[in-house]
Design a protein around this motif. Structure first.
Motif, PDB file in Angstrom:
ATOM      1  N   TYR A 219       0.768  -1.329  -0.002  1.00 15.87           N
ATOM      2  CA  TYR A 219      -0.020  -0.041  -0.019  1.00 15.87           C
ATOM      3  C   TYR A 219       0.888   1.410   0.057  1.00 15.87           C
ATOM      4  N   MET A 220       2.094   1.232   0.126  1.00 15.59           N
ATOM      5  CA  MET A 220       2.990   2.330   0.343  1.00 15.59           C
ATOM      6  C   MET A 220       4.451   1.991  -0.146  1.00 15.59           C
ATOM      7  N   TRP A 221       4.993   2.832  -1.149  1.00 15.29           N
ATOM      8  CA  TRP A 221       6.319   2.492  -1.490  1.00 15.29           C
ATOM      9  C   TRP A 221       7.106   3.735  -0.931  1.00 15.29           C
ATOM     10  N   GLU A 222       8.000   3.108   0.266  1.00 21.44           N
ATOM     11  CA  GLU A 222       8.969   4.462   0.998  1.00 21.44           C
ATOM     12  C   GLU A 222      10.419   4.355   0.141  1.00 21.44           C
ATOM     13  N   CYS A 223      10.951   5.422   0.566  1.00 22.48           N
ATOM     14  CA  CYS A 223      12.375   5.546   0.560  1.00 22.48           C
ATOM     15  C   CYS A 223      12.966   5.242  -0.915  1.00 22.48           C
ATOM     16  N   PRO A 224      12.199   5.530  -2.188  1.00 19.09           N
ATOM     17  CA  PRO A 224      12.509   5.201  -3.419  1.00 19.09           C
ATOM     18  C   PRO A 224      14.128   5.586  -3.921  1.00 19.09           C
ATOM     19  N   ASN A 225      14.813   4.879  -4.705  1.00 14.31           N
ATOM     20  CA  ASN A 225      16.013   5.159  -5.244  1.00 14.31           C
ATOM     21  C   ASN A 225      15.843   4.772  -6.486  1.00 14.31           C
ATOM     22  N   LEU A 226      15.782   5.575  -7.713  1.00 17.68           N
ATOM     23  CA  LEU A 226      16.154   5.163  -9.058  1.00 17.68           C
ATOM     24  C   LEU A 226      17.222   5.402  -9.658  1.00 17.68           C
ATOM     25  N   ILE A 227      18.314   4.176  -9.832  1.00 16.93           N
ATOM     26  CA  ILE A 227      19.493   4.106  -9.953  1.00 16.93           C
ATOM     27  C   ILE A 227      19.844   3.440 -11.516  1.00 16.93           C
ATOM     28  N   GLU A 228      21.138   3.884 -11.897  1.00 17.04           N
ATOM     29  CA  GLU A 228      21.635   3.084 -13.224  1.00 17.04           C
ATOM     30  C   GLU A 228      22.709   2.695 -12.864  1.00 17.04           C
ATOM     31  N   ILE A 229      23.125   1.315 -13.045  1.00 16.78           N
ATOM     32  CA  ILE A 229      24.480   0.814 -13.071  1.00 16.78           C
ATOM     33  C   ILE A 229      24.747   0.012 -14.311  1.00 16.78           C
ATOM     34  N   ASP A 230      25.767   0.167 -15.119  1.00 16.60           N
ATOM     35  CA  ASP A 230      26.203  -0.524 -16.297  1.00 16.60           C
ATOM     36  C   ASP A 230      24.915  -0.686 -17.150  1.00 16.60           C
ATOM     37  N   ASN A 231      24.461   0.783 -17.438  1.00 17.86           N
ATOM     38  CA  ASN A 231      23.268   0.821 -18.318  1.00 17.86           C
ATOM     39  C   ASN A 231      21.961   0.025 -18.161  1.00 17.86           C
ATOM     40  N   LYS A 232      21.863  -0.410 -16.857  1.00 18.39           N
ATOM     41  CA  LYS A 232      20.796  -1.112 -16.329  1.00 18.39           C
ATOM     42  C   LYS A 232      20.248  -0.431 -15.151  1.00 18.39           C
ATOM     43  N   MET A 233      18.750  -0.271 -15.122  1.00 23.43           N
ATOM     44  CA  MET A 233      18.108   0.498 -13.918  1.00 23.43           C
ATOM     45  C   MET A 233      17.554  -0.425 -13.156  1.00 23.43           C
ATOM     46  N   PHE A 234      17.357   0.117 -11.878  1.00 24.13           N
ATOM     47  CA  PHE A 234      16.587  -0.567 -10.824  1.00 24.13           C
ATOM     48  C   PHE A 234      15.917   0.724  -9.955  1.00 24.13           C
ATOM     49  N   LEU A 235      14.744   0.154  -9.684  1.00 23.72           N
ATOM     50  CA  LEU A 235      14.213   0.938  -8.617  1.00 23.72           C
ATOM     51  C   LEU A 235      14.155   0.514  -7.143  1.00 23.72           C
ATOM     52  N   ILE A 236      14.951   0.758  -6.341  1.00 26.66           N
ATOM     53  CA  ILE A 236      14.891   0.433  -4.805  1.00 26.66           C
ATOM     54  C   ILE A 236      13.826   1.133  -4.251  1.00 26.66           C
ATOM     55  N   CYS A 237      13.281   0.357  -3.484  1.00 23.90           N
ATOM     56  CA  CYS A 237      12.072   1.053  -2.567  1.00 23.90           C
ATOM     57  C   CYS A 237      11.916  -0.092  -1.494  1.00 23.90           C
ATOM     58  N   CYS A 238      10.967   0.443  -0.605  1.00 22.08           N
ATOM     59  CA  CYS A 238      10.600  -0.126   0.663  1.00 22.08           C
ATOM     60  C   CYS A 238       9.158  -0.453   0.641  1.00 22.08           C
ATOM     61  N   PRO A 239       8.511  -1.201  -0.016  1.00 19.17           N
ATOM     62  CA  PRO A 239       7.028  -1.819   0.093  1.00 19.17           C
ATOM     63  C   PRO A 239       6.288  -2.148   1.281  1.00 19.17           C
ATOM     64  N   GLN A 240       5.444  -1.351   1.835  1.00 18.33           N
ATOM     65  CA  GLN A 240       4.677  -1.759   2.946  1.00 18.33           C
ATOM     66  C   GLN A 240       3.390  -2.516   2.766  1.00 18.33           C
ATOM     67  N   GLY A 241       3.038  -3.558   3.361  1.00 22.06           N
ATOM     68  CA  GLY A 241       1.720  -4.059   3.273  1.00 22.06           C
ATOM     69  C   GLY A 241       1.972  -5.070   2.222  1.00 22.06           C
ATOM     70  N   VAL A 242       3.136  -5.953   2.086  1.00 25.16           N
ATOM     71  CA  VAL A 242       3.276  -7.220   1.190  1.00 25.16           C
ATOM     72  C   VAL A 242       3.136  -8.284   2.121  1.00 25.16           C
ATOM     73  N   GLU A 243       2.186  -9.293   1.755  1.00 26.82           N
ATOM     74  CA  GLU A 243       2.134 -10.437   2.232  1.00 26.82           C
ATOM     75  C   GLU A 243       3.072 -11.264   2.181  1.00 26.82           C
ATOM     76  N   GLN A 244       3.509 -12.236   3.414  1.00 26.24           N
ATOM     77  CA  GLN A 244       4.677 -13.406   3.260  1.00 26.24           C
ATOM     78  C   GLN A 244       4.251 -14.315   2.185  1.00 26.24           C
ATOM     79  N   GLU A 245       5.008 -14.740   1.324  1.00 31.23           N
ATOM     80  CA  GLU A 245       5.110 -15.955   0.490  1.00 31.23           C
ATOM     81  C   GLU A 245       6.311 -16.755   0.924  1.00 31.23           C
ATOM     82  N   GLY A 246       5.835 -18.064   1.781  1.00 27.18           N
ATOM     83  CA  GLY A 246       7.038 -18.784   2.300  1.00 27.18           C
ATOM     84  C   GLY A 246       8.181 -18.249   2.993  1.00 27.18           C
ATOM     85  N   ILE A 247       9.310 -18.465   2.597  1.00 30.03           N
ATOM     86  CA  ILE A 247      10.369 -17.763   3.141  1.00 30.03           C
ATOM     87  C   ILE A 247      10.540 -16.309   2.734  1.00 30.03           C
TER      88      ILE A 247
END
Length: 470
Positions: A219-247
């Protein structure tokens, strides 16, 4: 809390620091608060050869309270200098706390963007759709230590109309002759997302687009960082409200990243599968920056909001720490984390025997044909590898922290850092990481190992304490 109030209360800090000095769980090679409470790292940057580490800080309370930005600097990641708080809550738009934000360097000037928190108490609110202000505020500095004015860029009314009151944690990057601001958000349908604004001058910003998953992921994505390394992009964030799936997704809130293909010009994107950055108990709100050697460095909060487990350090006037700084690299389209090479300067002489009885250590294992494994540290911390599942089991020393696990195709390398009340485990050269606080009765490593494996190489080092000057 303005600067005047802070100065008037410094006697309270001295009392807390006296209590802290009695605590055997004080960390030796991690940054902790000078007193009280620490959480998110903020404003990370290297400016003219000096790394600035700001952080969420409550000086006079080890549990919660008014947030300021504390401040450390280092040139070598081994010797640090501590300063008085950098940003105080002294305008109406941040009257209830200077919340998280980031730094961006341009033309020998640092632009700091942060969230000013305001919480209304004149009547009952849910503080989701009403009762809270999350204002985006800018300050600029020529040195990282001083600034003159605060400029309010956005109030809640300036965000898209379908947003809740929760829009915060600005991060800035430059791409294709534009500047972009990334904000974590929660919409009125309780879907976590990221808002992106665009600017030509770092001051005037216009709404550009949003990133939202095809299927709701928290329900909320905190502390986003949109970064690029070696021409590949990644969206780092901290999602709240995600249900556990096994481990997977075992913590109350998650800390990880989406691989992303992003076309900012045409406002198009494609999100890959979310992957956890760290499988431990105590990891949240990581922030990254490029240093002057073009390394993408990441530091996280060694803590977690709303967790059920506890920290016995509270009774001694402090709580939480920052993780070891790490370098992010890309392998197999995945983010790997490796401790900064500078940390090798903390090592004493190399030791090869398995008899390790020191307190603050680095342990390096290299395996071949590892079928199953159990490592016992400090007579309480268990590391177990069985049926391709690697598990950290803390039992009583976890103070409510029990087990966390990850699937591995194989176990080849382990690099373990044990501080007085923390453990950081880097698996297979940073492919997976576990970060956790732990509070063993006996701090001597007392290594024991058993299982079916071939130990190709092993070494350990006693680690010196980082130096913090006031």
């Amino acid at each position: 809390m303005d600067k005047k109030e802070y100065i008037n209360r410094l006697d309270e800090q001295k009392k807390l620091q006296k209590m802290m000095n009695t605590d055997k769980y004080l960390l030796n090679f991690h940054l902790i608060p000078p007193s009280g409470w620490l959480n998110d790292p903020n404003g990370l940057c290297e400016f003219k050869g000096i790394n600035h580490i700001y952080y969420q800080y409550t000086p006079f309370d080890a549990t919660w309270g008014m947030k300021l930005w504390g401040h450390y600097t280092t040139a070598d990641w081994i010797t640090y200098k501590e300063y008085e708080p950098f940003i105080f809550s002294d305008i109406p738009e941040d009257q209830d706390g200077v919340y998280s934000g980031s730094a961006f360097i341009k033309d020998d000037k640092i632009y700091f963007y942060y969230t000013g928190n305001v919480k209304h108490i004149d009547k009952d609110y849910d503080y989701i759709v009403a009762g809270r202000e999350q204002n985006t505020i800018l300050i600029t500095s020529n040195d990282g230590f001083t600034y003159k004015d605060k400029k309010v860029l956005f109030k809640n009314i300036d965000y898209p109309s379908d947003m809740s009151c929760h829009v915060r944690d600005p991060q800035i990057f430059e791409k294709n002759n534009f500047y972009y601001m990334v904000l974590g958000a929660r919409d009125l349908k309780d879907v976590g997302c990221v808002l992106i604004y665009q600017s030509k001058d770092l001051i005037t910003w216009n709404y550009h687009m949003r990133i939202v998953p095809e299927k709701k992921f928290g329900y909320m994505w905190e502390c986003p960082n949109l970064i690029e390394i070696d021409n590949k992009m990644f969206l780092i964030c901290c999602p709240q409200g995600v249900e556990q799936e096994g481990i997977n997704y075992a913590n109350i809130y998650q800390c990880g990243y989406f691989p992303i293909d992003l076309d900012l010009e045409n406002k198009k994107y494609s999100l890959g599968k979310f992957k956890e950055l760290d499988r431990g108990f105590d990891i949240y709100a990581p922030q990254t920056f490029l240093d002057e050697n073009n390394r993408r460095i990441i530091i996280g909060w060694m803590g977690l909001p709303d967790a059920e487990y506890t920290n016995p350090t509270v009774k001694n006037g402090w709580q939480h720490a920052l993780t070891m700084p790490r370098e992010l690299i890309v392998k197999n389209n995945q983010l790997y984390q490796i401790p900064l090479v500078e940390f090798k300067n903390l090592r004493s002489k190399i030791n090869k025997e398995l008899n390790c009885n020191k307190e603050n250590v680095e342990l390096d294992f290299n395996f071949s044909n590892c079928k199953n494994l159990e490592i016992l540290l400090r007579n309480e911390i268990k590391l177990i590898y069985k049926d391709n599942i690697f598990t950290l089991d803390l039992k009583e020393c976890g103070y409510g922290r029990d087990k966390r696990s990850v699937y591995l195709t194989s176990l080849k390398e382990l690099q373990i850092f044990l501080d007085n009340s923390s453990i950081e485990i880097f698996i297979n050269s940073g492919e997976e990481v576990f970060t956790s606080r732990c509070y063993s009765k006996d701090l001597k490593t007392d290594l024991k190992i058993s299982g079916e494996y071939e130990l190709k190489d092993f070494s350990w080092y006693e680690l010196k304490k980082i130096e913090i000057n006031k």
